[in-house]
Motif scaffolding. Structure first.
Motif, mmCIF file in Angstrom:
data_model
loop_
_atom_site.group_PDB
_atom_site.id
_atom_site.type_symbol
_atom_site.label_atom_id
_atom_site.label_comp_id
_atom_site.label_asym_id
_atom_site.label_seq_id
_atom_site.Cartn_x
_atom_site.Cartn_y
_atom_site.Cartn_z
ATOM 1 N N ASN A 162 0.822 -1.204 0.000
ATOM 2 C CA ASN A 162 0.000 0.000 0.000
ATOM 3 C C ASN A 162 0.862 1.263 0.000
ATOM 4 N N SER A 222 -17.883 -2.952 0.424
ATOM 5 C CA SER A 222 -16.466 -2.679 0.638
ATOM 6 C C SER A 222 -15.893 -1.848 -0.508
ATOM 7 N N GLY A 225 -9.807 -2.588 -3.869
ATOM 8 C CA GLY A 225 -8.555 -2.995 -3.240
ATOM 9 C C GLY A 225 -7.396 -2.975 -4.214
ATOM 10 N N THR A 226 -6.228 -3.367 -3.722
ATOM 11 C CA THR A 226 -5.034 -3.331 -4.557
ATOM 12 C C THR A 226 -5.072 -4.368 -5.676
ATOM 13 N N SER A 227 -5.872 -5.410 -5.524
ATOM 14 C CA SER A 227 -5.966 -6.395 -6.611
ATOM 15 C C SER A 227 -6.540 -5.762 -7.870
ATOM 16 N N THR A 246 -9.160 3.853 -5.909
ATOM 17 C CA THR A 246 -9.012 3.008 -4.718
ATOM 18 C C THR A 246 -8.904 3.856 -3.459
ATOM 19 N N THR A 250 -11.795 3.999 -0.627
ATOM 20 C CA THR A 250 -11.453 3.588 0.736
ATOM 21 C C THR A 250 -11.858 4.655 1.742
ATOM 22 N N GLN A 383 -13.666 -5.896 -5.336
ATOM 23 C CA GLN A 383 -13.671 -5.113 -4.109
ATOM 24 C C GLN A 383 -12.701 -5.698 -3.096
ATOM 25 N N ASN A 384 -12.497 -4.962 -2.030
ATOM 26 C CA ASN A 384 -11.472 -5.322 -1.051
ATOM 27 C C ASN A 384 -12.020 -6.334 -0.048
#
Length: 477
Positions: A162, A222, A225-227, A246, A250, A383-384
């Motif tokens: 991150n 949610s 995410g980083t994916s 992102t 967040t 999503q995260n």
């Protein structure tokens, strides 16, 4: 003894024994809910007793009585013996006997006790329920040292990644995105308006268990995410827009997730009164996700050379984290795969598919370029899951948090592998047929928005394989 007297004694004995048999009751050593660790044999002790003490002298001591334990779902527990025989003498002495079982799957199983043999009653045919109150056996996930290591190591990897993601952001690019925030606006609408209502509807349609509904709905609420950033890189999307979205999602989730839990989520809470969402802990969890990204932005401003070094490893390190969580997570929670149902797989697939479609439709409606369409589509669908897992872990005691997470894991399994397959087909089509060109920007150039107006490809893109084999960086050299 005359025949008349013998018949009279037999008549009196039967009249005495039958009421005594009907007065049997079960004395179980545990009551209510019994919480046990998984994969461990346990003995459940109980005894048969007579209510009518004045009839006890008339009970034949050699008479047999059989008790059978029946679970509501047989596959959850493995019994060494589920039937116990008592003699009438053992019942009179209040002797305890036991059944032995092992729980392999998390969750609660209700046990019902039946009298399946009664030599004291000559007319006994059908099993008789011995207790109106079932005993609930809750099999809990065993706390292992590998769990602690997995969480600690995984959290460290995510923290570093991150920070590295934040270090790749350019304040000028962020400002340009925010000056014309069509991309973030499309992502916000599809991610925080469509996905929560979609997952809520899918949960109602496919699941009867409120825990499964809550798990899928939590994932739908949610942020990205980083994916999603990783897959945006793979498919030549706008990585700057993806990372910006992102961060925005967040931060926005700190307000949007409680809002949805207070509205649609409240109906799920009413169906399961034990569920309470700790919003303070949720805010802290989201805070720990946004701070590393902000640290990365500061790192880029203060130490740009470090940020450039981080750019070289961002893709392989992200891929390593993805493999780490997939392999170690599967090994650590392999039972989740066995607990998945076809409803979970179908619901997860439809959620991901609708996420891709809704994100792409909203981006096309406002006439965004192809690379931004890819970024918004992926950002909406992927999503995260970490945020959802944290919320469930903090909200529910084990094993209920693990049970609620099963639909989330099912969704992850129908999102990652298909993307790998699509990407391999994409490379194959470009290599063999020359079709499937890269996404184009507003001026017709291929690549992400950072590359538009620049003949050289972005540094991050140099480490991606192209259709000709090898990497762009390797070609330049």
């Amino acid at each position: 003894m005359s025949r008349f007297n013998a018949m009279l004694v037999t008549f009196l004995l039967v009249e005495a024994v039958v009421p005594a048999a009907r007065a049997l009751y079960l004395d179980v050593s545990h009551s209510g809910v019994w919480k046990l660790p998984e994969d461990t044999p346990h003995d459940l002790q109980f005894a048969l007793r007579f209510n009518a003490s004045d009839l006890l002298p008339h009970v034949p001591p050699e008479a047999l009585l059989e008790v059978t334990v029946v679970p509501d779902e047989a596959w959850k527990l493995s019994f060494v013996n589920d039937t116990v025989l008592f003699t009438a003498e053992e019942v009179l002495r209040g002797m305890n006997k036991s059944v032995t079982f092992t729980g392999y799957y998390w969750g609660t199983t209700e046990l019902t006790f039946y009298l399946t043999r009664n030599d004291l009653d000559p007319d006994f045919d059908d099993p008789v329920l011995l207790s109106e109150d079932d005993l609930a056996i809750t099999i809990d996930r065993k706390s292992l040292i590998v769990d602690t290591i997995f969480i600690a190591v995984g959290s460290f990897f995510v923290l570093i990644n991150n920070i590295n993601m934040g270090a790749q952001l350019d304040i000028n690019i962020i400002k340009s995105v925010l000056r014309r925030p069509l991309g973030p606006a499309c992502g916000f609408v599809s991610q925080f308006l469509c996905m929560p209502t979609l997952t809520f509807a899918m949960g109602k349609l496919f699941f009867g268990d409120p825990l499964h509904r809550l798990g899928l709905f939590t994932l739908g609420c949610s942020p990205g995410g980083t994916s999603s950033n990783f897959w945006t890189l793979i498919f030549n999307g706008d990585i700057n827009l993806s990372i910006t979205m992102t961060i925005i999602s967040t931060i926005a989730a700190m307000g949007m997730m409680p809002m949805w839990m207070f509205t649609l989520g409240s109906s799920l809470l009413e169906e399961n009164a034990n569920i309470q969402i700790p919003f303070v802990n949720l805010a802290i969890s989201l805070f720990t996700l946004t701070v590393p990204v902000c640290l990365g932005i500061v790192l880029r401003m203060k130490r740009p050379a470090w940020a450039e070094k981080g750019k070289r490893i961002i893709k392989p390190f992200s891929f390593f984290i993805l493999i780490f969580f997939m392999v170690v997570g599967t090994y650590n929670s392999y039972k989740v795969l066995l607990m998945m149902t076809w409803q979970m797989v179908v619901a997860g697939f439809l959620v991901v598919l609708c996420g891709y479609t809704l994100g792409a439709i909203f981006a096309r409606v406002v006439c965004l370029t192809g690379d931004k369409v890819i970024a918004i589509s992926i950002e909406t669908a992927l999503q995260n899951p970490g945020v959802a897992f944290i919320l469930l872990k903090l909200s529910l005691e084990s094993p209920y948090s693990d049970l609620a997470a099963v639909p989330i894991i099912a969704t992850l399994f129908v999102s990652g592998p298909p993307l790998i397959l699509v990407y391999l087909c994409y490379l194959l089509a470009r290599r063999c047929c020359g079709c499937c060109p890269s996404a184009q920007g507003a001026d017709g150039q291929t690549g992400s928005s950072a590359e538009i107006g620049n003949k050289e490809p972005g540094e991050a893109m140099k480490f991606l394989p192209d259709a000709e084999g090898g990497t762009l960086k390797g070609r330049e050299e």
